[in-house]
Design an enzyme around this catalytic site. Structure first.
Site, PDB file in Angstrom:
ATOM      1  N   TRP A 167       0.831  -1.219   0.000  1.00  0.00           N
ATOM      2  CA  TRP A 167       0.000   0.000   0.000  1.00  0.00           C
ATOM      3  C   TRP A 167       0.852   1.249   0.000  1.00  0.00           C
ATOM      4  O   TRP A 167       0.498   2.260  -0.620  1.00  0.00           O
ATOM      5  CB  TRP A 167      -0.992  -0.034   1.151  1.00  0.00           C
ATOM      6  CG  TRP A 167      -1.742  -1.332   1.185  1.00  0.00           C
ATOM      7  CD1 TRP A 167      -1.880  -2.170   2.244  1.00  0.00           C
ATOM      8  CD2 TRP A 167      -2.412  -1.967   0.071  1.00  0.00           C
ATOM      9  NE1 TRP A 167      -2.602  -3.284   1.870  1.00  0.00           N
ATOM     10  CE2 TRP A 167      -2.936  -3.188   0.554  1.00  0.00           C
ATOM     11  CE3 TRP A 167      -2.614  -1.634  -1.267  1.00  0.00           C
ATOM     12  CZ2 TRP A 167      -3.651  -4.068  -0.271  1.00  0.00           C
ATOM     13  CZ3 TRP A 167      -3.315  -2.509  -2.089  1.00  0.00           C
ATOM     14  CH2 TRP A 167      -3.832  -3.702  -1.593  1.00  0.00           C
ATOM     15  N   ASP A 168       1.966   1.210   0.707  1.00  0.00           N
ATOM     16  CA  ASP A 168       2.919   2.324   0.612  1.00  0.00           C
ATOM     17  C   ASP A 168       3.378   2.511  -0.831  1.00  0.00           C
ATOM     18  O   ASP A 168       3.523   3.635  -1.313  1.00  0.00           O
ATOM     19  CB  ASP A 168       4.164   2.033   1.471  1.00  0.00           C
ATOM     20  CG  ASP A 168       3.960   2.358   2.931  1.00  0.00           C
ATOM     21  OD1 ASP A 168       3.196   3.277   3.242  1.00  0.00           O
ATOM     22  OD2 ASP A 168       4.585   1.681   3.775  1.00  0.00           O
ATOM     23  N   MET A 169       3.629   1.402  -1.494  1.00  0.00           N
ATOM     24  CA  MET A 169       4.116   1.470  -2.871  1.00  0.00           C
ATOM     25  C   MET A 169       3.054   2.080  -3.779  1.00  0.00           C
ATOM     26  O   MET A 169       3.334   2.990  -4.578  1.00  0.00           O
ATOM     27  CB  MET A 169       4.503   0.063  -3.342  1.00  0.00           C
ATOM     28  CG  MET A 169       5.792  -0.451  -2.689  1.00  0.00           C
ATOM     29  SD  MET A 169       5.994  -2.281  -2.599  1.00  0.00           S
ATOM     30  CE  MET A 169       5.431  -2.814  -4.188  1.00  0.00           C
ATOM     31  N   GLY A 172       2.704   5.914  -2.985  1.00  0.00           N
ATOM     32  CA  GLY A 172       3.789   6.751  -3.484  1.00  0.00           C
ATOM     33  C   GLY A 172       3.761   6.915  -4.993  1.00  0.00           C
ATOM     34  O   GLY A 172       3.985   8.002  -5.527  1.00  0.00           O
TER      35      GLY A 172
END
Lengths: 395, 395
Positions: A167-169, A172
Site C-alpha cells: 500500500w505504501d508502494m 507513493g
C-alpha cells in the site's frame, strides 16, 4: 547541481522542482520516481535526521540502506523545523519550487492555505493514514483488508501478513502521477492544487480495481486462502528432483498447451478433464481441475533435475520462474546485475559499492548515473539554502 | 461523450487522450489511473473479448468483476485485430489520440517506428515481461525475487506466495507516471517517446528502493522470514480474549510510549529491556527485544475483549488495526462504504449494483461519477469509430 537536459532520457522531467517533507516509504517514493526521471527533488528532514534516518536494513557500518534506496537522485537538506527559522527556510523552498509532497501531520506552518499566500499556484500533495485523518501504516491497513486470511494456507486463526509494503508502494506511485497531473493543469490554467491522498484509500481502491471488493459483496462464496495457486486459472509450484522449486502458470490456451507439450502430459490431461468434468480450454476449467492436473504434472518435475526442467520449459516457452532467495537473485541472476541496463554498481556514501537501480522506465539511451546515487543525509543543506534563501548566511 | 471540464476535480487531465491495447493488470491499471483523473481512455480488445474478458472473480451472472474493476471510466472498443481493417482502425485511433499503452507482443502493425510514420510526436509505452523480452507474469517474477521465502513462517522448502500482484500494480502505476512525464516533454519540445517498461524491472527497482537488494549483497546476515513481525522495528499481532486478532506497531518513540501507556506495561518493559540488554528508545532495540516485549504485552490483549482493546488503543492513539476478512471489510467497515468519498454504489453492466471506488487522489470537490462506471465490453465500438475513422460506415 547540473541537471540533465531534455535531450538525455533522464531529463524527461527537466525543469520540474519538488520539495519533499517526508519519512518512510510512500512520500519518499513519490519524490524518488520524479527524481529518477530528472526532476530536482529536495528532501527536507529535521536536523540530525528524520524518523527513518536509521531505518533497517543497515549496512555493516550502520548506514540505512532503506533510506539510501528511497532517496536516490535527490538533494538532502536538514533544517530545525521546530524553530521559526527552519520553518521559514522550508516555506521559502516550497514557494520557489512551487510544489511540495509531504506525509507530515497538518501543522500551521505547513498549512496549504497559509503556504498559498506566498505562492498562488502552489501544488501540494499531503499523504495521511486514512481519509478521515486517523493514524495508519501499511501493516495496520493490511490487517483490515483481509489479505492475511488469503495468504498461504492461512486459517481464520492464523492470518499471514504479506511482507511487502504494497500500500505504501501504491500510494507513493499514485502520488507521483497526481503531482504530474496537477502540474499539467497548472501549465494549462495557472491553477494550483491541494491534493489529499490516504494510504487506506489506496488499498481500498486497489481491492476495487482487482474486483475483490465486488467479489466479497456480490459474489457467490467467499474466497479462501489458496496456498501458492493463482486464483481462477492454472498456476502453482512444483518441486524438482534435486530439491528446487519452480512456479508455473498458464493464463491462456497457448500457455496451457506449452506446459502440457513440455511435460508430455497432453493426453493424460484430456483424460483427467473427462474424469473431473472440466473444460481445459478455459481458465475456469483449469482452475476447477487444478488438483487433478497437479497430480499429473508433479511426477514430471520430481523426476528431473532443475537444469533439465529449466531447459525444457524455456524451449517450449512455458511461463515459469524458479524460486530462489534474494541472495541468489543478487549473486547469480543476470536480470539483477549490470547486464540489465537499469543497474549499475554505485559507491554509496558510508556503505560502499553496491548494485543500484535507475528507474525502470526506459525512454531510450543511457540512464543518468546521478539518479542512482543517494545523498549523504543533510549534505546539501548549505548549497540549497545559498541557492534559494537570501538570508542563508546565518545557517 | 461529455468529458469533465478543467474546473471539476475529475477533469484534472481533461484533454488527454490515450489508446490502450491491453489485458490483465499492468497496462489496464495505467489507463485506469489516467481515466479516473479525467483522461479519455479508449481500450481496444480483440472482437469477442480479449484474454482477460472473463477473468475471475466473476459475478453470479458470469460477468468479470476483475475486468470491470480495471476498466472503470474507459470506453471499450472491439476490433478484429487479426485482419488488416481492424489494425488500420486501431492505428487511426492511435494516430489521432497521439498516445498508446500496450502489453501486446511486438508485431509489425503495432511497431513504434511504423506508427511514427503517421504521427511524428507519438508517445508509446510498451510493457513486456523482462527487459530482454522474455515472457513473465507477476507470479513467476515473485518466485525469483525471494519474497516467498520471507513471508509467513516460510522455510527453505515451503515458500509462501504473496497473493497480491504487487509487481503488476507497480508496473501499471509507474507506466501512468511515465506517460504523463513524456506528455510533459512533448508539450515543451514537440518530441514523442517510445517508453519501454518491464514487469521484472519494476520488481527489481522496488527491491532496490527498499534497500533489500543492498541488504542481500552487502549486509551482515541474510534476512529470514519473520512471521507477522514488522522487520527492524516493533510490530506484531496479538489475540484478544474473545478470539479476534489485532496488528499493533510502533515506528517511533511516541508510538512506543502510546502502546506501553495504553497497556500499562511501561515499567515491565523497562525491566525487560534490562534483562535483554536492549535500548527501547530505538527501533533496533525494540526489534532486538521483541520476543520479550510480546511476552509482556500478550496477556493484556488476551485478558480483554476486542471492544475494550479497540477503545483503549484508540484513546491512546496507538497505531493498530484489526484483522478482518474482506467480507467484514465490505459489510461493516465504514472506511469501505459510501461514507468514504471515494466510494459510491454503482450499477455495473450485467453485474448489478456494488460498491465501486473512484481514484483516491482528492483534488477537492466531488468525484465525477463517470469515472466509477465500467463499460460494457465492446459497447463503444461504433461510436468511437464514427468519431475517429472516416470509413467507419463499413464496420
Amino acid at each position: 547541481m547540473t541537471r540533465p537536459s531534455h535531450d538525455t532520457p533522464a531529463g524527461i522531467l527537466a525543469g520540474l522542482e519538488l520539495v519533499e517533507l517526508s519519512a518512510f516509504i510512500a512520500a519518499p517514493l513519490a519524490g524518488l520516481s520524479l527524481a529518477q526521471m530528472g526532476a530536482d527533488v529536495i528532501r527536507i528532514d529535521q536536523s540530525g535526521g528524520g524518523l527513518d534516518a536509521t531505518r533497517w536494513p543497515l549496512s555493516r557500518e550502520g548506514v540505512s540502506l532503506y533510506w539510501q534506496g528511497l532517496n536516490k537522485g535527490k538533494r538532502s537538506v536538514q533544517l530545525d523545523l521546530r524553530r521559526e527559522e527552519g520553518q521559514r527556510h522550508a516555506r521559502e523552498l516550497i514557494r520557489q519550487t512551487g510544489m511540495v509532497v509531504t506525509n507530515r501531520p497538518d501543522t500551521a506552518w505547513l498549512d496549504y492555505e497559509s503556504l498559498r499566500q506566498d505562492r498562488k499556484d502552489l501544488i501540494m500533495l499531503a499523504i495521511r493514514g486514512t481519509h478521515d485523518n486517523r493514524g495508519a501504516i501499511d501493516y495496520t491497513i493490511q490487517a483490515r483488508t483481509g489479505l492475511p486470511f488469503l495468504t498461504g494456507q492461512a486459517t481464520g486463526e492464523s492470518p499471514v501478513n504479506q511482507m511487502l509494503p504494497a500500500w505504501d508502494m501504491v500510494c507513493g506511485l499514485l502520488a507521483a502521477s497526481g503531482l504530474l497531473a496537477a502540474e499539467r493543469r497548472r501549465r494549462e490554467t495557472g491553477k494550483g492544487s491541494l491534493i489529499r491522498l490516504s494510504l487506506e484509500d489506496c488499498a481500498l481502491w486497489m481491492l476495487s480495481n482487482l474486483g475483490m471488493l465486488a467479489e466479497a459483496e456480490i459474489g457467490e462464496e467467499p474466497r479462501r486462502a489458496n496456498g501458492n495457486d493463482v486464483f481462477g486459472a492454472f498456476g502453482c509450484d512444483f518441486g524438482t528432483g534435486d530439491g528446487r522449486r519452480v512456479m508455473v502458470a498458464a493464463l491462456s490456451n497457448r500457455q496451457w498447451r506449452a506446459l502440457t507439450d513440455a511435460t508430455g502430459t497432453a493426453e493424460k490431461a484430456r483424460h483427467m478433464a473427462r474424469a473431473l468434468d472440466a473444460d481445459l480450454d478455459t481458465d475456469a476449467g483449469r482452475w476447477q481441475a487444478r488438483d487433478g492436473l497437479k497430480l499429473l504434472l508433479a511426477p514430471w518435475f520430481a523426476g528431473r533435475d532443475y537444469a533439465e526442467v529449466a531447459e525444457t520449459l524455456d524451449r517450449h516457452r512455458v511461463l515459469w520462474g524458479p524460486y530462489q532467495t534474494i541472495r541468489d537473485l543478487v549473486t547469480s541472476d543476470r536480470a539483477c546485475s549490470p547486464e540489465n541496463p537499469i543497474f549499475a554498481r554505485v559507491d554509496q556514501p558510508g556503505a560502499g559499492e553496491y548494485l543500484t537501480s535507475a528507474i525502470p522506465l526506459d525512454f531510450g539511451g543511457e540512464r543518468d548515473p546521478g539518479t542512482r546515487r543517494a545523498p549523504v543525509q543533510g549534505a546539501d543543506t548549505a548549497s540549497v539554502l545559498a541557492q534559494f534563501c537570501t538570508d542563508a548566511a546565518d545557517v
